[in-house]
Design a protein around this motif. Sequence first.
Motif, PDB file in Angstrom:
ATOM      1  N   UNK A   7      -6.958  -1.223 -15.419  1.00 47.66           N
ATOM      2  CA  UNK A   7      -6.928  -0.178 -16.454  1.00 47.66           C
ATOM      3  C   UNK A   7      -7.612   1.073 -15.921  1.00 47.66           C
ATOM      4  N   UNK A   8      -7.150   2.220 -16.254  1.00 47.68           N
ATOM      5  CA  UNK A   8      -5.913   2.496 -16.967  1.00 47.68           C
ATOM      6  C   UNK A   8      -4.697   2.321 -16.057  1.00 47.68           C
ATOM      7  N   UNK A   9      -3.583   1.941 -16.625  1.00 45.78           N
ATOM      8  CA  UNK A   9      -2.376   1.641 -15.841  1.00 45.78           C
ATOM      9  C   UNK A   9      -1.827   2.872 -15.133  1.00 45.78           C
ATOM     10  N   UNK A  10      -2.159   4.056 -15.626  1.00 44.42           N
ATOM     11  CA  UNK A  10      -1.657   5.275 -14.976  1.00 44.42           C
ATOM     12  C   UNK A  10      -2.147   5.381 -13.531  1.00 44.42           C
ATOM     13  N   UNK A  11      -3.310   4.802 -13.245  1.00 46.59           N
ATOM     14  CA  UNK A  11      -3.820   4.826 -11.873  1.00 46.59           C
ATOM     15  C   UNK A  11      -2.911   4.033 -10.947  1.00 46.59           C
ATOM     16  N   UNK A  12      -2.540   2.836 -11.381  1.00 51.43           N
ATOM     17  CA  UNK A  12      -1.653   1.990 -10.587  1.00 51.43           C
ATOM     18  C   UNK A  12      -0.299   2.678 -10.388  1.00 51.43           C
ATOM     19  N   UNK A  13       0.211   3.263 -11.471  1.00 52.31           N
ATOM     20  CA  UNK A  13       1.505   3.959 -11.383  1.00 52.31           C
ATOM     21  C   UNK A  13       1.415   5.159 -10.447  1.00 52.31           C
ATOM     22  N   UNK A  14       0.295   5.871 -10.498  1.00 48.37           N
ATOM     23  CA  UNK A  14       0.125   7.020  -9.611  1.00 48.37           C
ATOM     24  C   UNK A  14       0.095   6.625  -8.144  1.00 48.37           C
ATOM     25  N   UNK A  15      -0.585   5.528  -7.841  1.00 48.86           N
ATOM     26  CA  UNK A  15      -0.630   5.036  -6.462  1.00 48.86           C
ATOM     27  C   UNK A  15       0.766   4.630  -6.016  1.00 48.86           C
ATOM     28  N   UNK A  16       1.471   3.911  -6.873  1.00 53.32           N
ATOM     29  CA  UNK A  16       2.839   3.474  -6.545  1.00 53.32           C
ATOM     30  C   UNK A  16       3.726   4.682  -6.249  1.00 53.32           C
ATOM     31  N   UNK A  17       3.669   5.720  -7.101  1.00 51.49           N
ATOM     32  CA  UNK A  17       4.493   6.919  -6.892  1.00 51.49           C
ATOM     33  C   UNK A  17       4.169   7.580  -5.558  1.00 51.49           C
ATOM     34  N   UNK A  18       2.888   7.683  -5.239  1.00 50.80           N
ATOM     35  CA  UNK A  18       2.496   8.332  -3.983  1.00 50.80           C
ATOM     36  C   UNK A  18       2.991   7.533  -2.775  1.00 50.80           C
ATOM     37  N   UNK A  19       2.862   6.224  -2.855  1.00 54.39           N
ATOM     38  CA  UNK A  19       3.322   5.389  -1.744  1.00 54.39           C
ATOM     39  C   UNK A  19       4.838   5.510  -1.567  1.00 54.39           C
ATOM     40  N   UNK A  20       5.568   5.463  -2.669  1.00 50.92           N
ATOM     41  CA  UNK A  20       7.019   5.621  -2.588  1.00 50.92           C
ATOM     42  C   UNK A  20       7.392   7.015  -2.079  1.00 50.92           C
ATOM     43  N   UNK A  21       6.616   8.026  -2.504  1.00 51.95           N
ATOM     44  CA  UNK A  21       6.863   9.393  -2.067  1.00 51.95           C
ATOM     45  C   UNK A  21       6.668   9.592  -0.576  1.00 51.95           C
ATOM     46  N   UNK A  41      -0.232   8.375   8.797  1.00 51.71           N
ATOM     47  CA  UNK A  41      -1.636   7.953   8.821  1.00 51.71           C
ATOM     48  C   UNK A  41      -2.497   8.904   7.989  1.00 51.71           C
ATOM     49  N   UNK A  42      -2.267  10.178   8.138  1.00 50.21           N
ATOM     50  CA  UNK A  42      -3.044  11.172   7.392  1.00 50.21           C
ATOM     51  C   UNK A  42      -2.842  10.972   5.883  1.00 50.21           C
ATOM     52  N   UNK A  43      -1.606  10.816   5.457  1.00 49.34           N
ATOM     53  CA  UNK A  43      -1.298  10.615   4.035  1.00 49.34           C
ATOM     54  C   UNK A  43      -1.932   9.332   3.512  1.00 49.34           C
ATOM     55  N   UNK A  44      -1.870   8.273   4.304  1.00 50.23           N
ATOM     56  CA  UNK A  44      -2.457   6.999   3.876  1.00 50.23           C
ATOM     57  C   UNK A  44      -3.984   7.076   3.815  1.00 50.23           C
ATOM     58  N   UNK A  45      -4.594   7.802   4.728  1.00 48.67           N
ATOM     59  CA  UNK A  45      -6.049   7.955   4.685  1.00 48.67           C
ATOM     60  C   UNK A  45      -6.479   8.710   3.416  1.00 48.67           C
ATOM     61  N   UNK A  46      -5.728   9.733   3.064  1.00 44.15           N
ATOM     62  CA  UNK A  46      -6.021  10.484   1.833  1.00 44.15           C
ATOM     63  C   UNK A  46      -5.854   9.566   0.629  1.00 44.15           C
ATOM     64  N   UNK A  47      -4.771   8.809   0.585  1.00 43.51           N
ATOM     65  CA  UNK A  47      -4.540   7.894  -0.526  1.00 43.51           C
ATOM     66  C   UNK A  47      -5.623   6.823  -0.588  1.00 43.51           C
TER      67      UNK A  47
END
Length: 169
Positions: A7-21, A41-47
Amino acid sequence: MYKVPAEPTRLRAGVWRKIKGMGAIYLQNSVAALPQSTSAERSLRVLRNEITEMGGSASLLVSQVLAGGAEIEQAFKAARDDEYEEIVDRCEDFLRQIEKEYQAEHFTYAELEENDEDLVKLRNWFAKVRDRDVLGASGVAAATAALEKCEQVLDEYATRVYAEEGEGR
């Protein structure tokens, strides 16, 4: 590999969107893969940093596929092909919209500008997918052709707008 708070589920959804993006594929729940590159690598480190700041955990690994490489490569290509197919679908929507402009005889600069903005969005989306398509998915040809058709039809529509607006002066 990551774990985010439930919780909150929006965090999980946000991570999923970024990974798919980023163009990643999921190997299983909370385990995503990307072809190795400096930008990935840079994007994953930020995430990873974002995930830890929200109270989760994430690990970044560099790995080598020992078996099943063809299936993973096919999954990456299929993911890009799905995106290319969606671009083709949106191009068809774009062409239908231009056809409606002809049917309604809307030949104004405002309509032309609106349609031009829509085409710019399609081009930008295509560029992002193309950048993620490091393994050469086959859908790129259909998406390229669909965009070229949109550009041609918009150019023809623009010519008509210029003629109609010129007559109105």
